[in-house]
Motif scaffolding. Structure first.
Motif, PDB file in Angstrom:
ATOM      1  N   LYS A 139       0.828  -1.210   0.000  1.00 33.49           N
ATOM      2  CA  LYS A 139       0.000   0.000   0.000  1.00 33.49           C
ATOM      3  C   LYS A 139       0.864   1.263   0.000  1.00 33.49           C
TER       4      LYS A 139
ATOM      5  N   GLN B 180       2.144   1.891  -3.422  1.00 37.75           N
ATOM      6  CA  GLN B 180       1.103   2.480  -4.266  1.00 37.75           C
ATOM      7  C   GLN B 180       0.981   3.975  -4.000  1.00 37.75           C
ATOM      8  N   CYS B 181       0.926   4.351  -2.723  1.00 37.75           N
ATOM      9  CA  CYS B 181       0.801   5.772  -2.378  1.00 37.75           C
ATOM     10  C   CYS B 181       1.997   6.563  -2.894  1.00 37.75           C
TER      11      CYS B 181
ATOM     12  N   TRP C 172      -4.872  15.743  -4.575  1.00 31.81           N
ATOM     13  CA  TRP C 172      -5.732  14.561  -4.640  1.00 31.81           C
ATOM     14  C   TRP C 172      -5.386  13.723  -5.865  1.00 31.81           C
ATOM     15  N   THR C 173      -5.303  12.418  -5.661  1.00 24.88           N
ATOM     16  CA  THR C 173      -5.115  11.503  -6.780  1.00 24.88           C
ATOM     17  C   THR C 173      -6.483  11.166  -7.378  1.00 24.88           C
TER      18      THR C 173
ATOM     19  N   TYR D  80      -9.453   8.485  -8.409  1.00 21.38           N
ATOM     20  CA  TYR D  80      -9.942   7.301  -7.710  1.00 21.38           C
ATOM     21  C   TYR D  80      -9.122   6.090  -8.117  1.00 21.38           C
ATOM     22  N   GLN D  81      -8.715   5.309  -7.125  1.00 21.16           N
ATOM     23  CA  GLN D  81      -7.914   4.111  -7.378  1.00 21.16           C
ATOM     24  C   GLN D  81      -8.710   2.875  -7.018  1.00 21.16           C
TER      25      GLN D  81
ATOM     26  N   LEU E 277      -7.292   0.530  -4.366  1.00 20.83           N
ATOM     27  CA  LEU E 277      -7.386   1.008  -2.984  1.00 20.83           C
ATOM     28  C   LEU E 277      -8.826   1.294  -2.575  1.00 20.83           C
TER      29      LEU E 277
ATOM     30  N   ARG F 230     -10.493   4.039  -3.267  1.00 18.65           N
ATOM     31  CA  ARG F 230     -10.617   5.440  -2.851  1.00 18.65           C
ATOM     32  C   ARG F 230      -9.621   6.298  -3.627  1.00 18.65           C
TER      33      ARG F 230
ATOM     34  N   MET G 172      -6.730   9.268  -3.010  1.00 19.71           N
ATOM     35  CA  MET G 172      -5.805   9.520  -1.907  1.00 19.71           C
ATOM     36  C   MET G 172      -5.417  10.993  -1.878  1.00 19.71           C
ATOM     37  N   HIS G 173      -5.260  11.515  -0.670  1.00 19.01           N
ATOM     38  CA  HIS G 173      -4.923  12.920  -0.469  1.00 19.01           C
ATOM     39  C   HIS G 173      -3.516  13.046   0.082  1.00 19.01           C
ATOM     40  N   ARG G 174      -2.714  13.893  -0.551  1.00 21.87           N
ATOM     41  CA  ARG G 174      -1.369  14.165  -0.038  1.00 21.87           C
ATOM     42  C   ARG G 174      -1.435  15.410   0.827  1.00 21.87           C
TER      43      ARG G 174
END
Length: 280
Positions: free
Chosen positions: A220, A223-224, A237-238, A240-241, A244, A246, A248-250
């Motif tokens: 995981k 992936q991030c 924001w990425t 939608y994956q 995962l 969802r 993901m937010h950096r």
């Protein structure tokens, strides 16, 4: 697609091996001028004999299990270094680049070692052996080459079954207690966690649970890391994956402050309450 011949010139793979992922995507495309070496070990019997020799030494008590595993790893690397170094850990999702399998394996091993330090009730030796070998079957699961497709063996059996098959000959020679052999096999067969994600059995020992979560955490995080590397300036924001479930937010990172040495406090008499507070 037929298997491509093994590439012996490691200079052609230097762009893969020298650049830390995920920045090596550029190197991946540049390397398409070359044949990527398939993950091939020419003599599995030799590898089995090497590992069996050290497992026998561990069983005889002439070496510790940790020393035996380290020595076996060193000798096997001499025979299978090219395959293990360049094999990806997957076709996609995580560590899907040359050298990804080795990077992932070492990361999972380090996580398991730290967890074994934290939880001394774990069977440390079996856990670390499971960490080293949990994905080893992938060197036969993937065909190698530019396409890096699954082999027939990989499609029909999968790397969990392949790994147990690879372990079997030297486990038989090792002299280890059958229960220990069975436990190591269970770690390999269960490390995917659930049946729907490819596990042959769900983890049913503490060590199997630890290996599963260490494997999952590293996958995981990889992936991030790859998703965040694709974000442009000002993006957080990425997309939608699906893998995962969802987007993901950096987040902004907490600034790292330089450590300033504190001067020792002058001793002073205090009340009992002050004395308790001083412990905080």
């Amino acid at each position: 697609m037929r298997d491509l011949p093994a590439l012996k010139d490691l200079n052609a793979l230097s762009s893969y091996l020298e650049i830390t992922p995920p920045d090596n995507r550029k190197a991946v495309f540049e390397s398409l001028d070359y044949l990527v070496m398939p993950p091939v070990i020419e003599d599995y019997a030799l590898m089995s004999d090497i590992i069996g020799q050290y497992l026998s030494a561990a069983a005889d008590g002439t070496m510790t299990v940790t020393d035996a595993l380290n020595a076996a790893q060193a000798d096997c690397e001499a025979q299978a270094l090219e395959a293990f170094r360049t094999c990806p850990a997957a076709k996609g999702v995580h560590h899907a680049y040359a050298g990804g399998l080795l990077e992932h394996t070492l990361s999972v091993f380090k996580l398991c070692r730290r967890l074994a330090d934290q939880y001394p009730e774990l069977d440390r030796q079996t856990l670390l052996a499971g960490a080293l070998f949990h994905d080893f079957g992938k060197i036969r699961e993937f065909s190698g080459g530019i396409a890096n497709d699954y082999t027939d063996e990989g499609r029909l059996l999968g790397h969990l079954e392949i790994c147990v098959e690879m372990l079997a000959p030297y486990l038989e020679k090792s002299g280890l207690e059958p229960e220990l052999q069975r436990h190591l096999k269970h770690l390999v067969l269960s490390h995917h966690g659930t049946l729907e994600f490819g596990a042959v059995r769900v983890p049913q020992t503490a060590e199997a649970l630890v290996l599963h979560y260490a494997d999952n955490i590293d996958a995981k995080m990889a992936q991030c890391r790859g998703l965040f590397a694709q974000l442009g300036e000002g993006e957080s924001w990425t997309p939608y994956q699906a893998t995962l479930g969802r987007a993901m937010h950096r987040c902004a990172q907490t600034p790292v402050e330089e450590k300033v040495e504190k001067k020792p406090r002058a001793s002073r008499k205090s009340s009992g309450e002050d004395g308790m507070l001083s412990l905080l």
